[in-house]
Design a protein around this motif. Structure first.
Motif, short mmCIF file in Angstrom:
data_model
loop_
_atom_site.label_atom_id
_atom_site.label_comp_id
_atom_site.label_asym_id
_atom_site.label_seq_id
_atom_site.Cartn_x
_atom_site.Cartn_y
_atom_site.Cartn_z
N VAL A 159 0.82 -1.22 0.00
CA VAL A 159 0.00 0.00 0.00
C VAL A 159 0.86 1.27 0.00
O VAL A 159 0.35 2.38 0.04
N CYS A 177 3.02 2.31 2.33
CA CYS A 177 2.99 3.01 3.62
C CYS A 177 4.37 3.36 4.14
O CYS A 177 4.52 4.15 5.06
N GLN A 178 5.39 2.75 3.58
CA GLN A 178 6.78 3.00 3.98
C GLN A 178 7.11 2.55 5.40
O GLN A 178 8.17 2.91 5.91
N SER A 179 6.24 1.79 6.02
CA SER A 179 6.55 1.32 7.38
C SER A 179 7.86 0.54 7.38
O SER A 179 8.64 0.62 8.34
N MET A 189 10.45 0.99 5.34
CA MET A 189 11.58 1.91 5.21
C MET A 189 11.89 2.62 6.52
O MET A 189 13.05 2.80 6.90
N LYS A 198 9.09 -7.31 9.87
CA LYS A 198 8.22 -7.26 11.06
C LYS A 198 7.25 -6.08 11.01
O LYS A 198 6.22 -6.11 11.67
N TYR A 199 7.62 -5.06 10.30
CA TYR A 199 6.77 -3.87 10.28
C TYR A 199 5.93 -3.73 9.01
O TYR A 199 5.25 -2.74 8.84
N CYS A 200 5.98 -4.73 8.13
CA CYS A 200 5.11 -4.63 6.96
C CYS A 200 3.74 -5.18 7.34
O CYS A 200 3.61 -6.35 7.63
N PRO A 201 2.71 -4.34 7.35
CA PRO A 201 1.40 -4.81 7.80
C PRO A 201 0.69 -5.70 6.78
O PRO A 201 -0.32 -6.30 7.09
N HIS A 202 1.24 -5.78 5.57
CA HIS A 202 0.49 -6.51 4.55
C HIS A 202 1.24 -7.69 3.94
O HIS A 202 0.92 -8.15 2.86
#
Ligand code: SF4
Ligand code: SF4
Ligand code: SF4
Lengths: 588, 131
Positions: free
Chosen positions: B12, B14-16, B18, B119-123
Motif C-alpha cells: 500500500v 505506507c513506507q513502514s 523503510m 516485522k513492520y510490513c502490515p500486509h
C-alpha cells in the motif's frame, strides 16, 4: 544536529521576487508544537489584514511538526491561508507523502507569499529551492496529467510529494482543492484557488534528512505501542476494511444520509453506492499515506468501452470514501454507482472539492426544479436528480464559468443563493458547504462553530449518535461545551500532524510520552493549555478577518428534514450560537 | 537468509518498512533506509518494492574501486564505510537500484538482510527466506 533544528526552520518564499530565505523559529514551535498551532501564527504574521484572498497579499502556509517522520499516522500536513470561500480562516489537511517530505527536506514550515508573474512550480529537494516555469502545465484539463509530467521531470522517486492544483484552482473556483500523490487532497476552503491566484501550479518536495531523538528507548516503546494499536487492535478496523464508505448504509439506517439536497434523509438506492457494494464490485487496490500502516485509501477500477471502437477499453482508478459517495451520490440522487464513480473522477481531474461541488450541484438542481433559474442560465444543461451525465457537463461549466450564473456557482452556494434566492435550501455553514451528516443539532452546531478545515470531523456527529442510542437530552449549552472541549483537544492532534482517524490511538498519555521522546517535556495541563491557546488564536484570526456570529444563518432545510436525534428548532440553534460566542470571547 | 518481495501487488506504499530499516540507527526519518518503495508510475498503478537480492557475485561490490564491500559467500554484502570514497559506482552497478544513498554522510546504504522491515510490513509484502 540539535533536535529543535530538525523541525523549527521556516522556509519563506516570495513568489513576486522569486527569492527565499530560511529563519529559525523555535520560538513558535516550542510554544505551539507545529502544524495548526504554528501555521496559525505564521498566517497571522504574514497575511495582510483584510487581504483579498485571491491576491498577492494572501499567504499560504504549510506546517509540519516534531511528530512528522517520527511516529506512524503523523501524516497530515496542515495548510493555512485566508479562504476565498469563507473570507476568513482557511485550514486544510492532507496526507500522502507531504508531511514526511517537508520534514525530511529540513523544514518545519513553508510560508509562500506574493504572486509570480508567470506560472511556476516550486521544486524543493534536500532543502534547495528552485522556481521552475510551469507555463506548459497551465490550462491542462486534468491534474493527473500535470502530476505525471512533473513526476518524469523531478527527482526523489519514492520519497517526494507533488502537491498540485487543477484547472479549478487556476480559474479561481472558491472551493478548488490541491491534490497530492494522486489521491489525497487539501480540500474544502479553496487552497487550490489561492495557489492559482499566485500562479503557483505545484510544489514538489523531497528530502532524506535524519531526525534526531531525545530518548531513543522511550521512542521505540511509544512507536511500537502506536504501531501495534494501528495494525493489531480493532481501533482502526473500520478505516482499513471497508473504509468510511460503509457509512452510507449506517447513516441510511438512521435516516441521516443527506439525499437530493437534503430533501430527505434516506436514499432508495443507498445500497448501490455503499462501500460494501463498491468494494465487492470495483475495489481494485488500497493505498496508504506515507508512514501509515492502516492504508485507508480505497481505489475503485472502472472499465469503460470506447464509444465507437470495439474491443477498446479504458480503465480509470478512482478513489472513494464516504464524503464523495454522499456528495456526488445520494446528495444528487445518483444511484448508478458506475456513473457516480465517473463523476467523482471528473471532479478529481479538475481538482475541485468534492463535497462543495456536490452541494452546489444539488442546490442548483433544486433551483431548476422549482423554476427559480432557467435553462439559459444553465447554458442548456437540464439538471435532473440522478442524471450523472449532465452533472459531469455541469462540473465543466463550473470550472470554465461561461456566464454570470456559473461564475456565481464557482463562488459557492452561499454566494450564489444570495444572488438567485433559494437560501433556505443552500446548505452551507459559515459559507462552507455541508458535509454528509444530518444526524442532529450536534453536527450542525459543529459545522457552524468549528475552526478546522472541513468542519467534518467535529464531535457533533458522535454527540448526536449518543442522543439517538442512549436517549440523552443535550441542551444547546451542553452541546457547545462538549464540542469546544473536543475542538481544543483536536488542535493538539492537528498541531502534531496526526490523522484524525488515529485519535483513538493518540491518547493524552501517548502524546505526552511521544513528545518527551522528541524533546518536549510537557505536563497534561500544559498540553491542554496549548490546545486552548491555539483554538483561541484561530478565532482571533477569524474575527480579525471579519467573521461574526451575528452573520451566521441556519439554512431552513435542516429543520424541515427530520434528523434522527432530538428535535431542534432555530431557537435552540441560535441559543447555541450565542452561548458559543460568549464562551469563545472569554478565551480571547 | 535474504529479504524477498513476495507480493508487491499487496503493497500500500505506507513506507513502514523503510522507517523500520532507518530506525536501526537510532534516528527517526528515512535517512538510513536500505530499501525503497516507489510508485509504479503513479499511485494508481501500485508500487515497486526495491530490496537487495543478496547476490552471490554482487555487481555492486565488483564495481567498488576500493573494495569497501565484504561479500558473504552465501550471498549478500556488508559495507565497510571507513573504506568507501563515495564514488557511487555501486549505485550504478546495481541495476535494481537496491543501494540507497545517505545524503548526510555521502555514503551508500546497503541492506544487511536483518529482517526488521519484515516485522513492520502490515500486509506481508516482504519475507526473509533461506538463500
Ligand atoms: S545491492 Fe544490488 S547488486 Fe548488490 S547485492 Fe544487492 S541486489 Fe546485488
Ligand atoms: S532486511 Fe534489514 S537492512 Fe535490509 S532493508 Fe530490511 S531492515 Fe533494512
Ligand atoms: S511496509 Fe509493506 S505495505 Fe508498507 S510500503 Fe513496505 S512493503 Fe509496502
Amino acid at each position: 544536529m540539535k533536535i529543535e533544528n530538525s523541525f523549527s526552520k521556516v522556509l519563506y518564499i516570495d513568489l513576486s521576487k522569486k527569492t527565499f530565505f530560511v529563519e529559525e523559529r523555535y520560538d513558535l514551535f516550542s510554544k505551539y508544537l507545529g502544524g495548526t498551532g504554528v501555521a496559525t501564527q505564521l498566517l497571522k504574521e504574514n497575511c495582510k489584514e483584510g487581504a483579498d484572498p485571491l491576491s498577492e497579499d494572501n499567504t499560504l502556509v504549510l506546517a509540519v511538526s516534531p511528530f512528522a517522520g517520527v511516529f506512524p499516522l503523523a501524516s497530515k500536513t496542515v495548510a493555512m491561508f485566508k479562504s476565498p470561500l469563507t473570507g476568513d480562516l482557511g485550514e486544510s489537511h492532507a496526507g500522502g507523502r507531504s508531511a514526511i517530505s517537508i520534514r525530511s527536506t529540513g523544514y518545519g514550515a513553508i510560508v509562500i507569499n506574493g504572486k509570480s508573474s508567470v506560472p511556476v512550480y516550486l521544486s524543493i529537494h534536500n532543502g534547495k529551492v528552485r522556481f521552475r516555469n510551469a507555463y506548459t502545465l497551465w490550462g491542462m484539463r486534468s491534474c493527473f496529467q500535470a502530476g505525471a509530467i512533473i513526476r518524469e521531470r523531478e527527482s526523489g522517486s519514492g520519497i517526494r510529494a507533488i502537491m498540485r492544483i487543477g484547472k479549478a484552482g487556476e480559474n479561481g473556483v472558491a472551493y478548488s482543492a490541491v491534490t497530492t500523490e494522486t489521491y489525497r487532497h487539501f480540500g474544502r476552503l479553496g487552497m487550490g484557488a489561492v495557489m492559482g491566484s499566485k500562479n503557483l501550479k505545484a510544489l514538489v518536495v523531497s528530502g532524506k534528512n535524519s531526525i534526531p531523538l531525545a530518548d531513543k528507548k522511550l521512542y521505540r516503546e511509544v512507536y511500537n505501542e502506536i504501531y501495534d494499536a494501528a495494525v493489531k487492535s480493532d481501533v482502526m478496523k473500520k478505516y482499513h476494511d471497508i473504509g468510511t464508505s460503509g457509512n452510507v448504509l449506517s447513516l441510511q439506517k438512521i435516516g441521516a444520509l443527506p439525499t437530493k439536497n437534503l430533501q430527505e434523509g434516506k436514499f432508495e438506492k443507498a445500497k448501490e453506492i455503499d462501500g460494501v457494494h463498491i468494494a465487492e464490485h470495483y475495489l481494485g487496490r488500497r493505498v496508504a499515506c506515507a508512514h501509515c500502516p492502516v492504508g485507508c485509501i480505497h481505489i475503485a477500477n472502472i472499465r469503460e468501452p470506447h464509444p465507437n471502437e470495439p474491443y477498446f477499453y479504458k480503465t480509470a482508478q478512482v478513489s472513494y470514501d464516504y464524503e464523495l459517495l454522499f456528495a456526488l451520490g445520494s446528495m444528487l440522487g445518483i444511484g448508478d454507482e458506475k456513473g457516480m464513480l465517473k463523476l467523482i473522477d471528473e471532479v478529481e481531474a479538475y481538482c475541485l472539492d468534492a463535497m462543495s461541488t456536490g452541494v452546489v450541484l444539488a442546490w442548483t438542481t433544486e433551483m431548476y426544479e422549482k423554476g427559480l433559474i432557467n435553462i439559459e442560465q444553465l447554458n442548456g444543461l437540464e439538471l435532473k436528480w440522478g442524471d450523472w451525465e449532465t452533472y459531469i457537463k455541469t462540473v465543466e461549466q463550473i470550472v470554465n464559468q461561461p456566464n454570470d450564473f456559473y461564475k456565481a456557482l464557482a463562488k459557492g452556494v452561499a454566494h450564489a443563493s444570495k444572488i438567485y434566492g433559494g437560501e433556505d435550501f443552500a446548505l452551507a455553514f459559515g459559507k462552507n458547504e455541508m458535509p454528509g451528516y444530518h444526524t442532529g443539532p450536534g453536527c450542525h452546531i459543529g459545522y457552524a462553530i468549528g475552526t478546522r478545515h472541513s468542519h467534518l470531523c467535529n464531535a457533533g456527529y458522535s454527540l448526536d449518535q449518543k442522543m439517538i442510542v442512549d436517549g440523552t437530552k443535550e441542551t444547546p449549552q451542553s452541546i457547545v461545551d462538549s464540542l469546544m472541549k473536543e475542538e481544543k483537544w483536536r488542535q493538539i492532534l492537528s498541531s502534531l500532524n496526526l490523522c484524525f482517524f488515529a485519535r483513538g490511538i493518540y491518547t493524552m498519555d501517548v502524546i505526552k510520552r511521544g513528545l518527551k521522546s522528541v524533546g518536549f517535556d510537557l505536563t497534561e495541563e500544559e498540553i491542554n493549555s496549548i490546545g486552548e491557546q491555539i483554538y483561541a488564536e484561530k478565532y482571533s484570526f477569524k474575527f480579525r478577518e471579519g467573521f461574526s456570529f451575528a452573520n451566521q444563518k441556519w439554512p431552513k432545510r435542516i429543520f424541515e428534514t427530520k434528523s434522527p436525534s432530538i428535535e431542534f428548532d432555530p431557537k435552540f440553534m441560535d441559543e447555541a450560537l450565542a452561548y458559543a460566542e460568549k464562551k469563545i470571547r472569554e478565551l480571547l | 537468509m535474504r529479504l524477498k518481495v513476495i507480493d508487491s501487488q499487496r503493497c500500500v506504499g505506507c513506507q513502514s518498512c523503510m522507517f523500520a530499516c532507518s530506525r536501526r540507527f537510532g534516528q527517526a526519518g528515512l535517512a538510513n533506509t536500505c530499501m525503497n518503495v516507489v510508485s509504479a508510475g503513479g499511485m494508481s498503478k501500485g508500487f515497486k518494492v526495491i530490496v537487495c537480492r543478496a547476490c552471490k557475485e554482487p555487481p555492486c561490490a565488483k564495481a567498488c574501486p576500493v573494495d569497501a564491500f565484504v561479500v558473504n559467500p552465501k550471498g549478500g554484502i556488508k559495507l565497510k564505510p571507513e573504506l568507501c570514497v563515495g564514488c557511487k559506482n555501486c549505485i550504478d552497478a546495481c541495476i535494481l537500484g537496491a543501494i540507497q544513498w545517505n545524503e548526510e554522510t555521502a555514503k551508500p546504504l546497503a541492506c544487511i538482510q536483518c529482517g526488521l522491515c519484515v516485522k513492520y510490513c502490515p500486509h506481508h509484502v516482504i519475507e526473509i527466506v533461506e538463500h
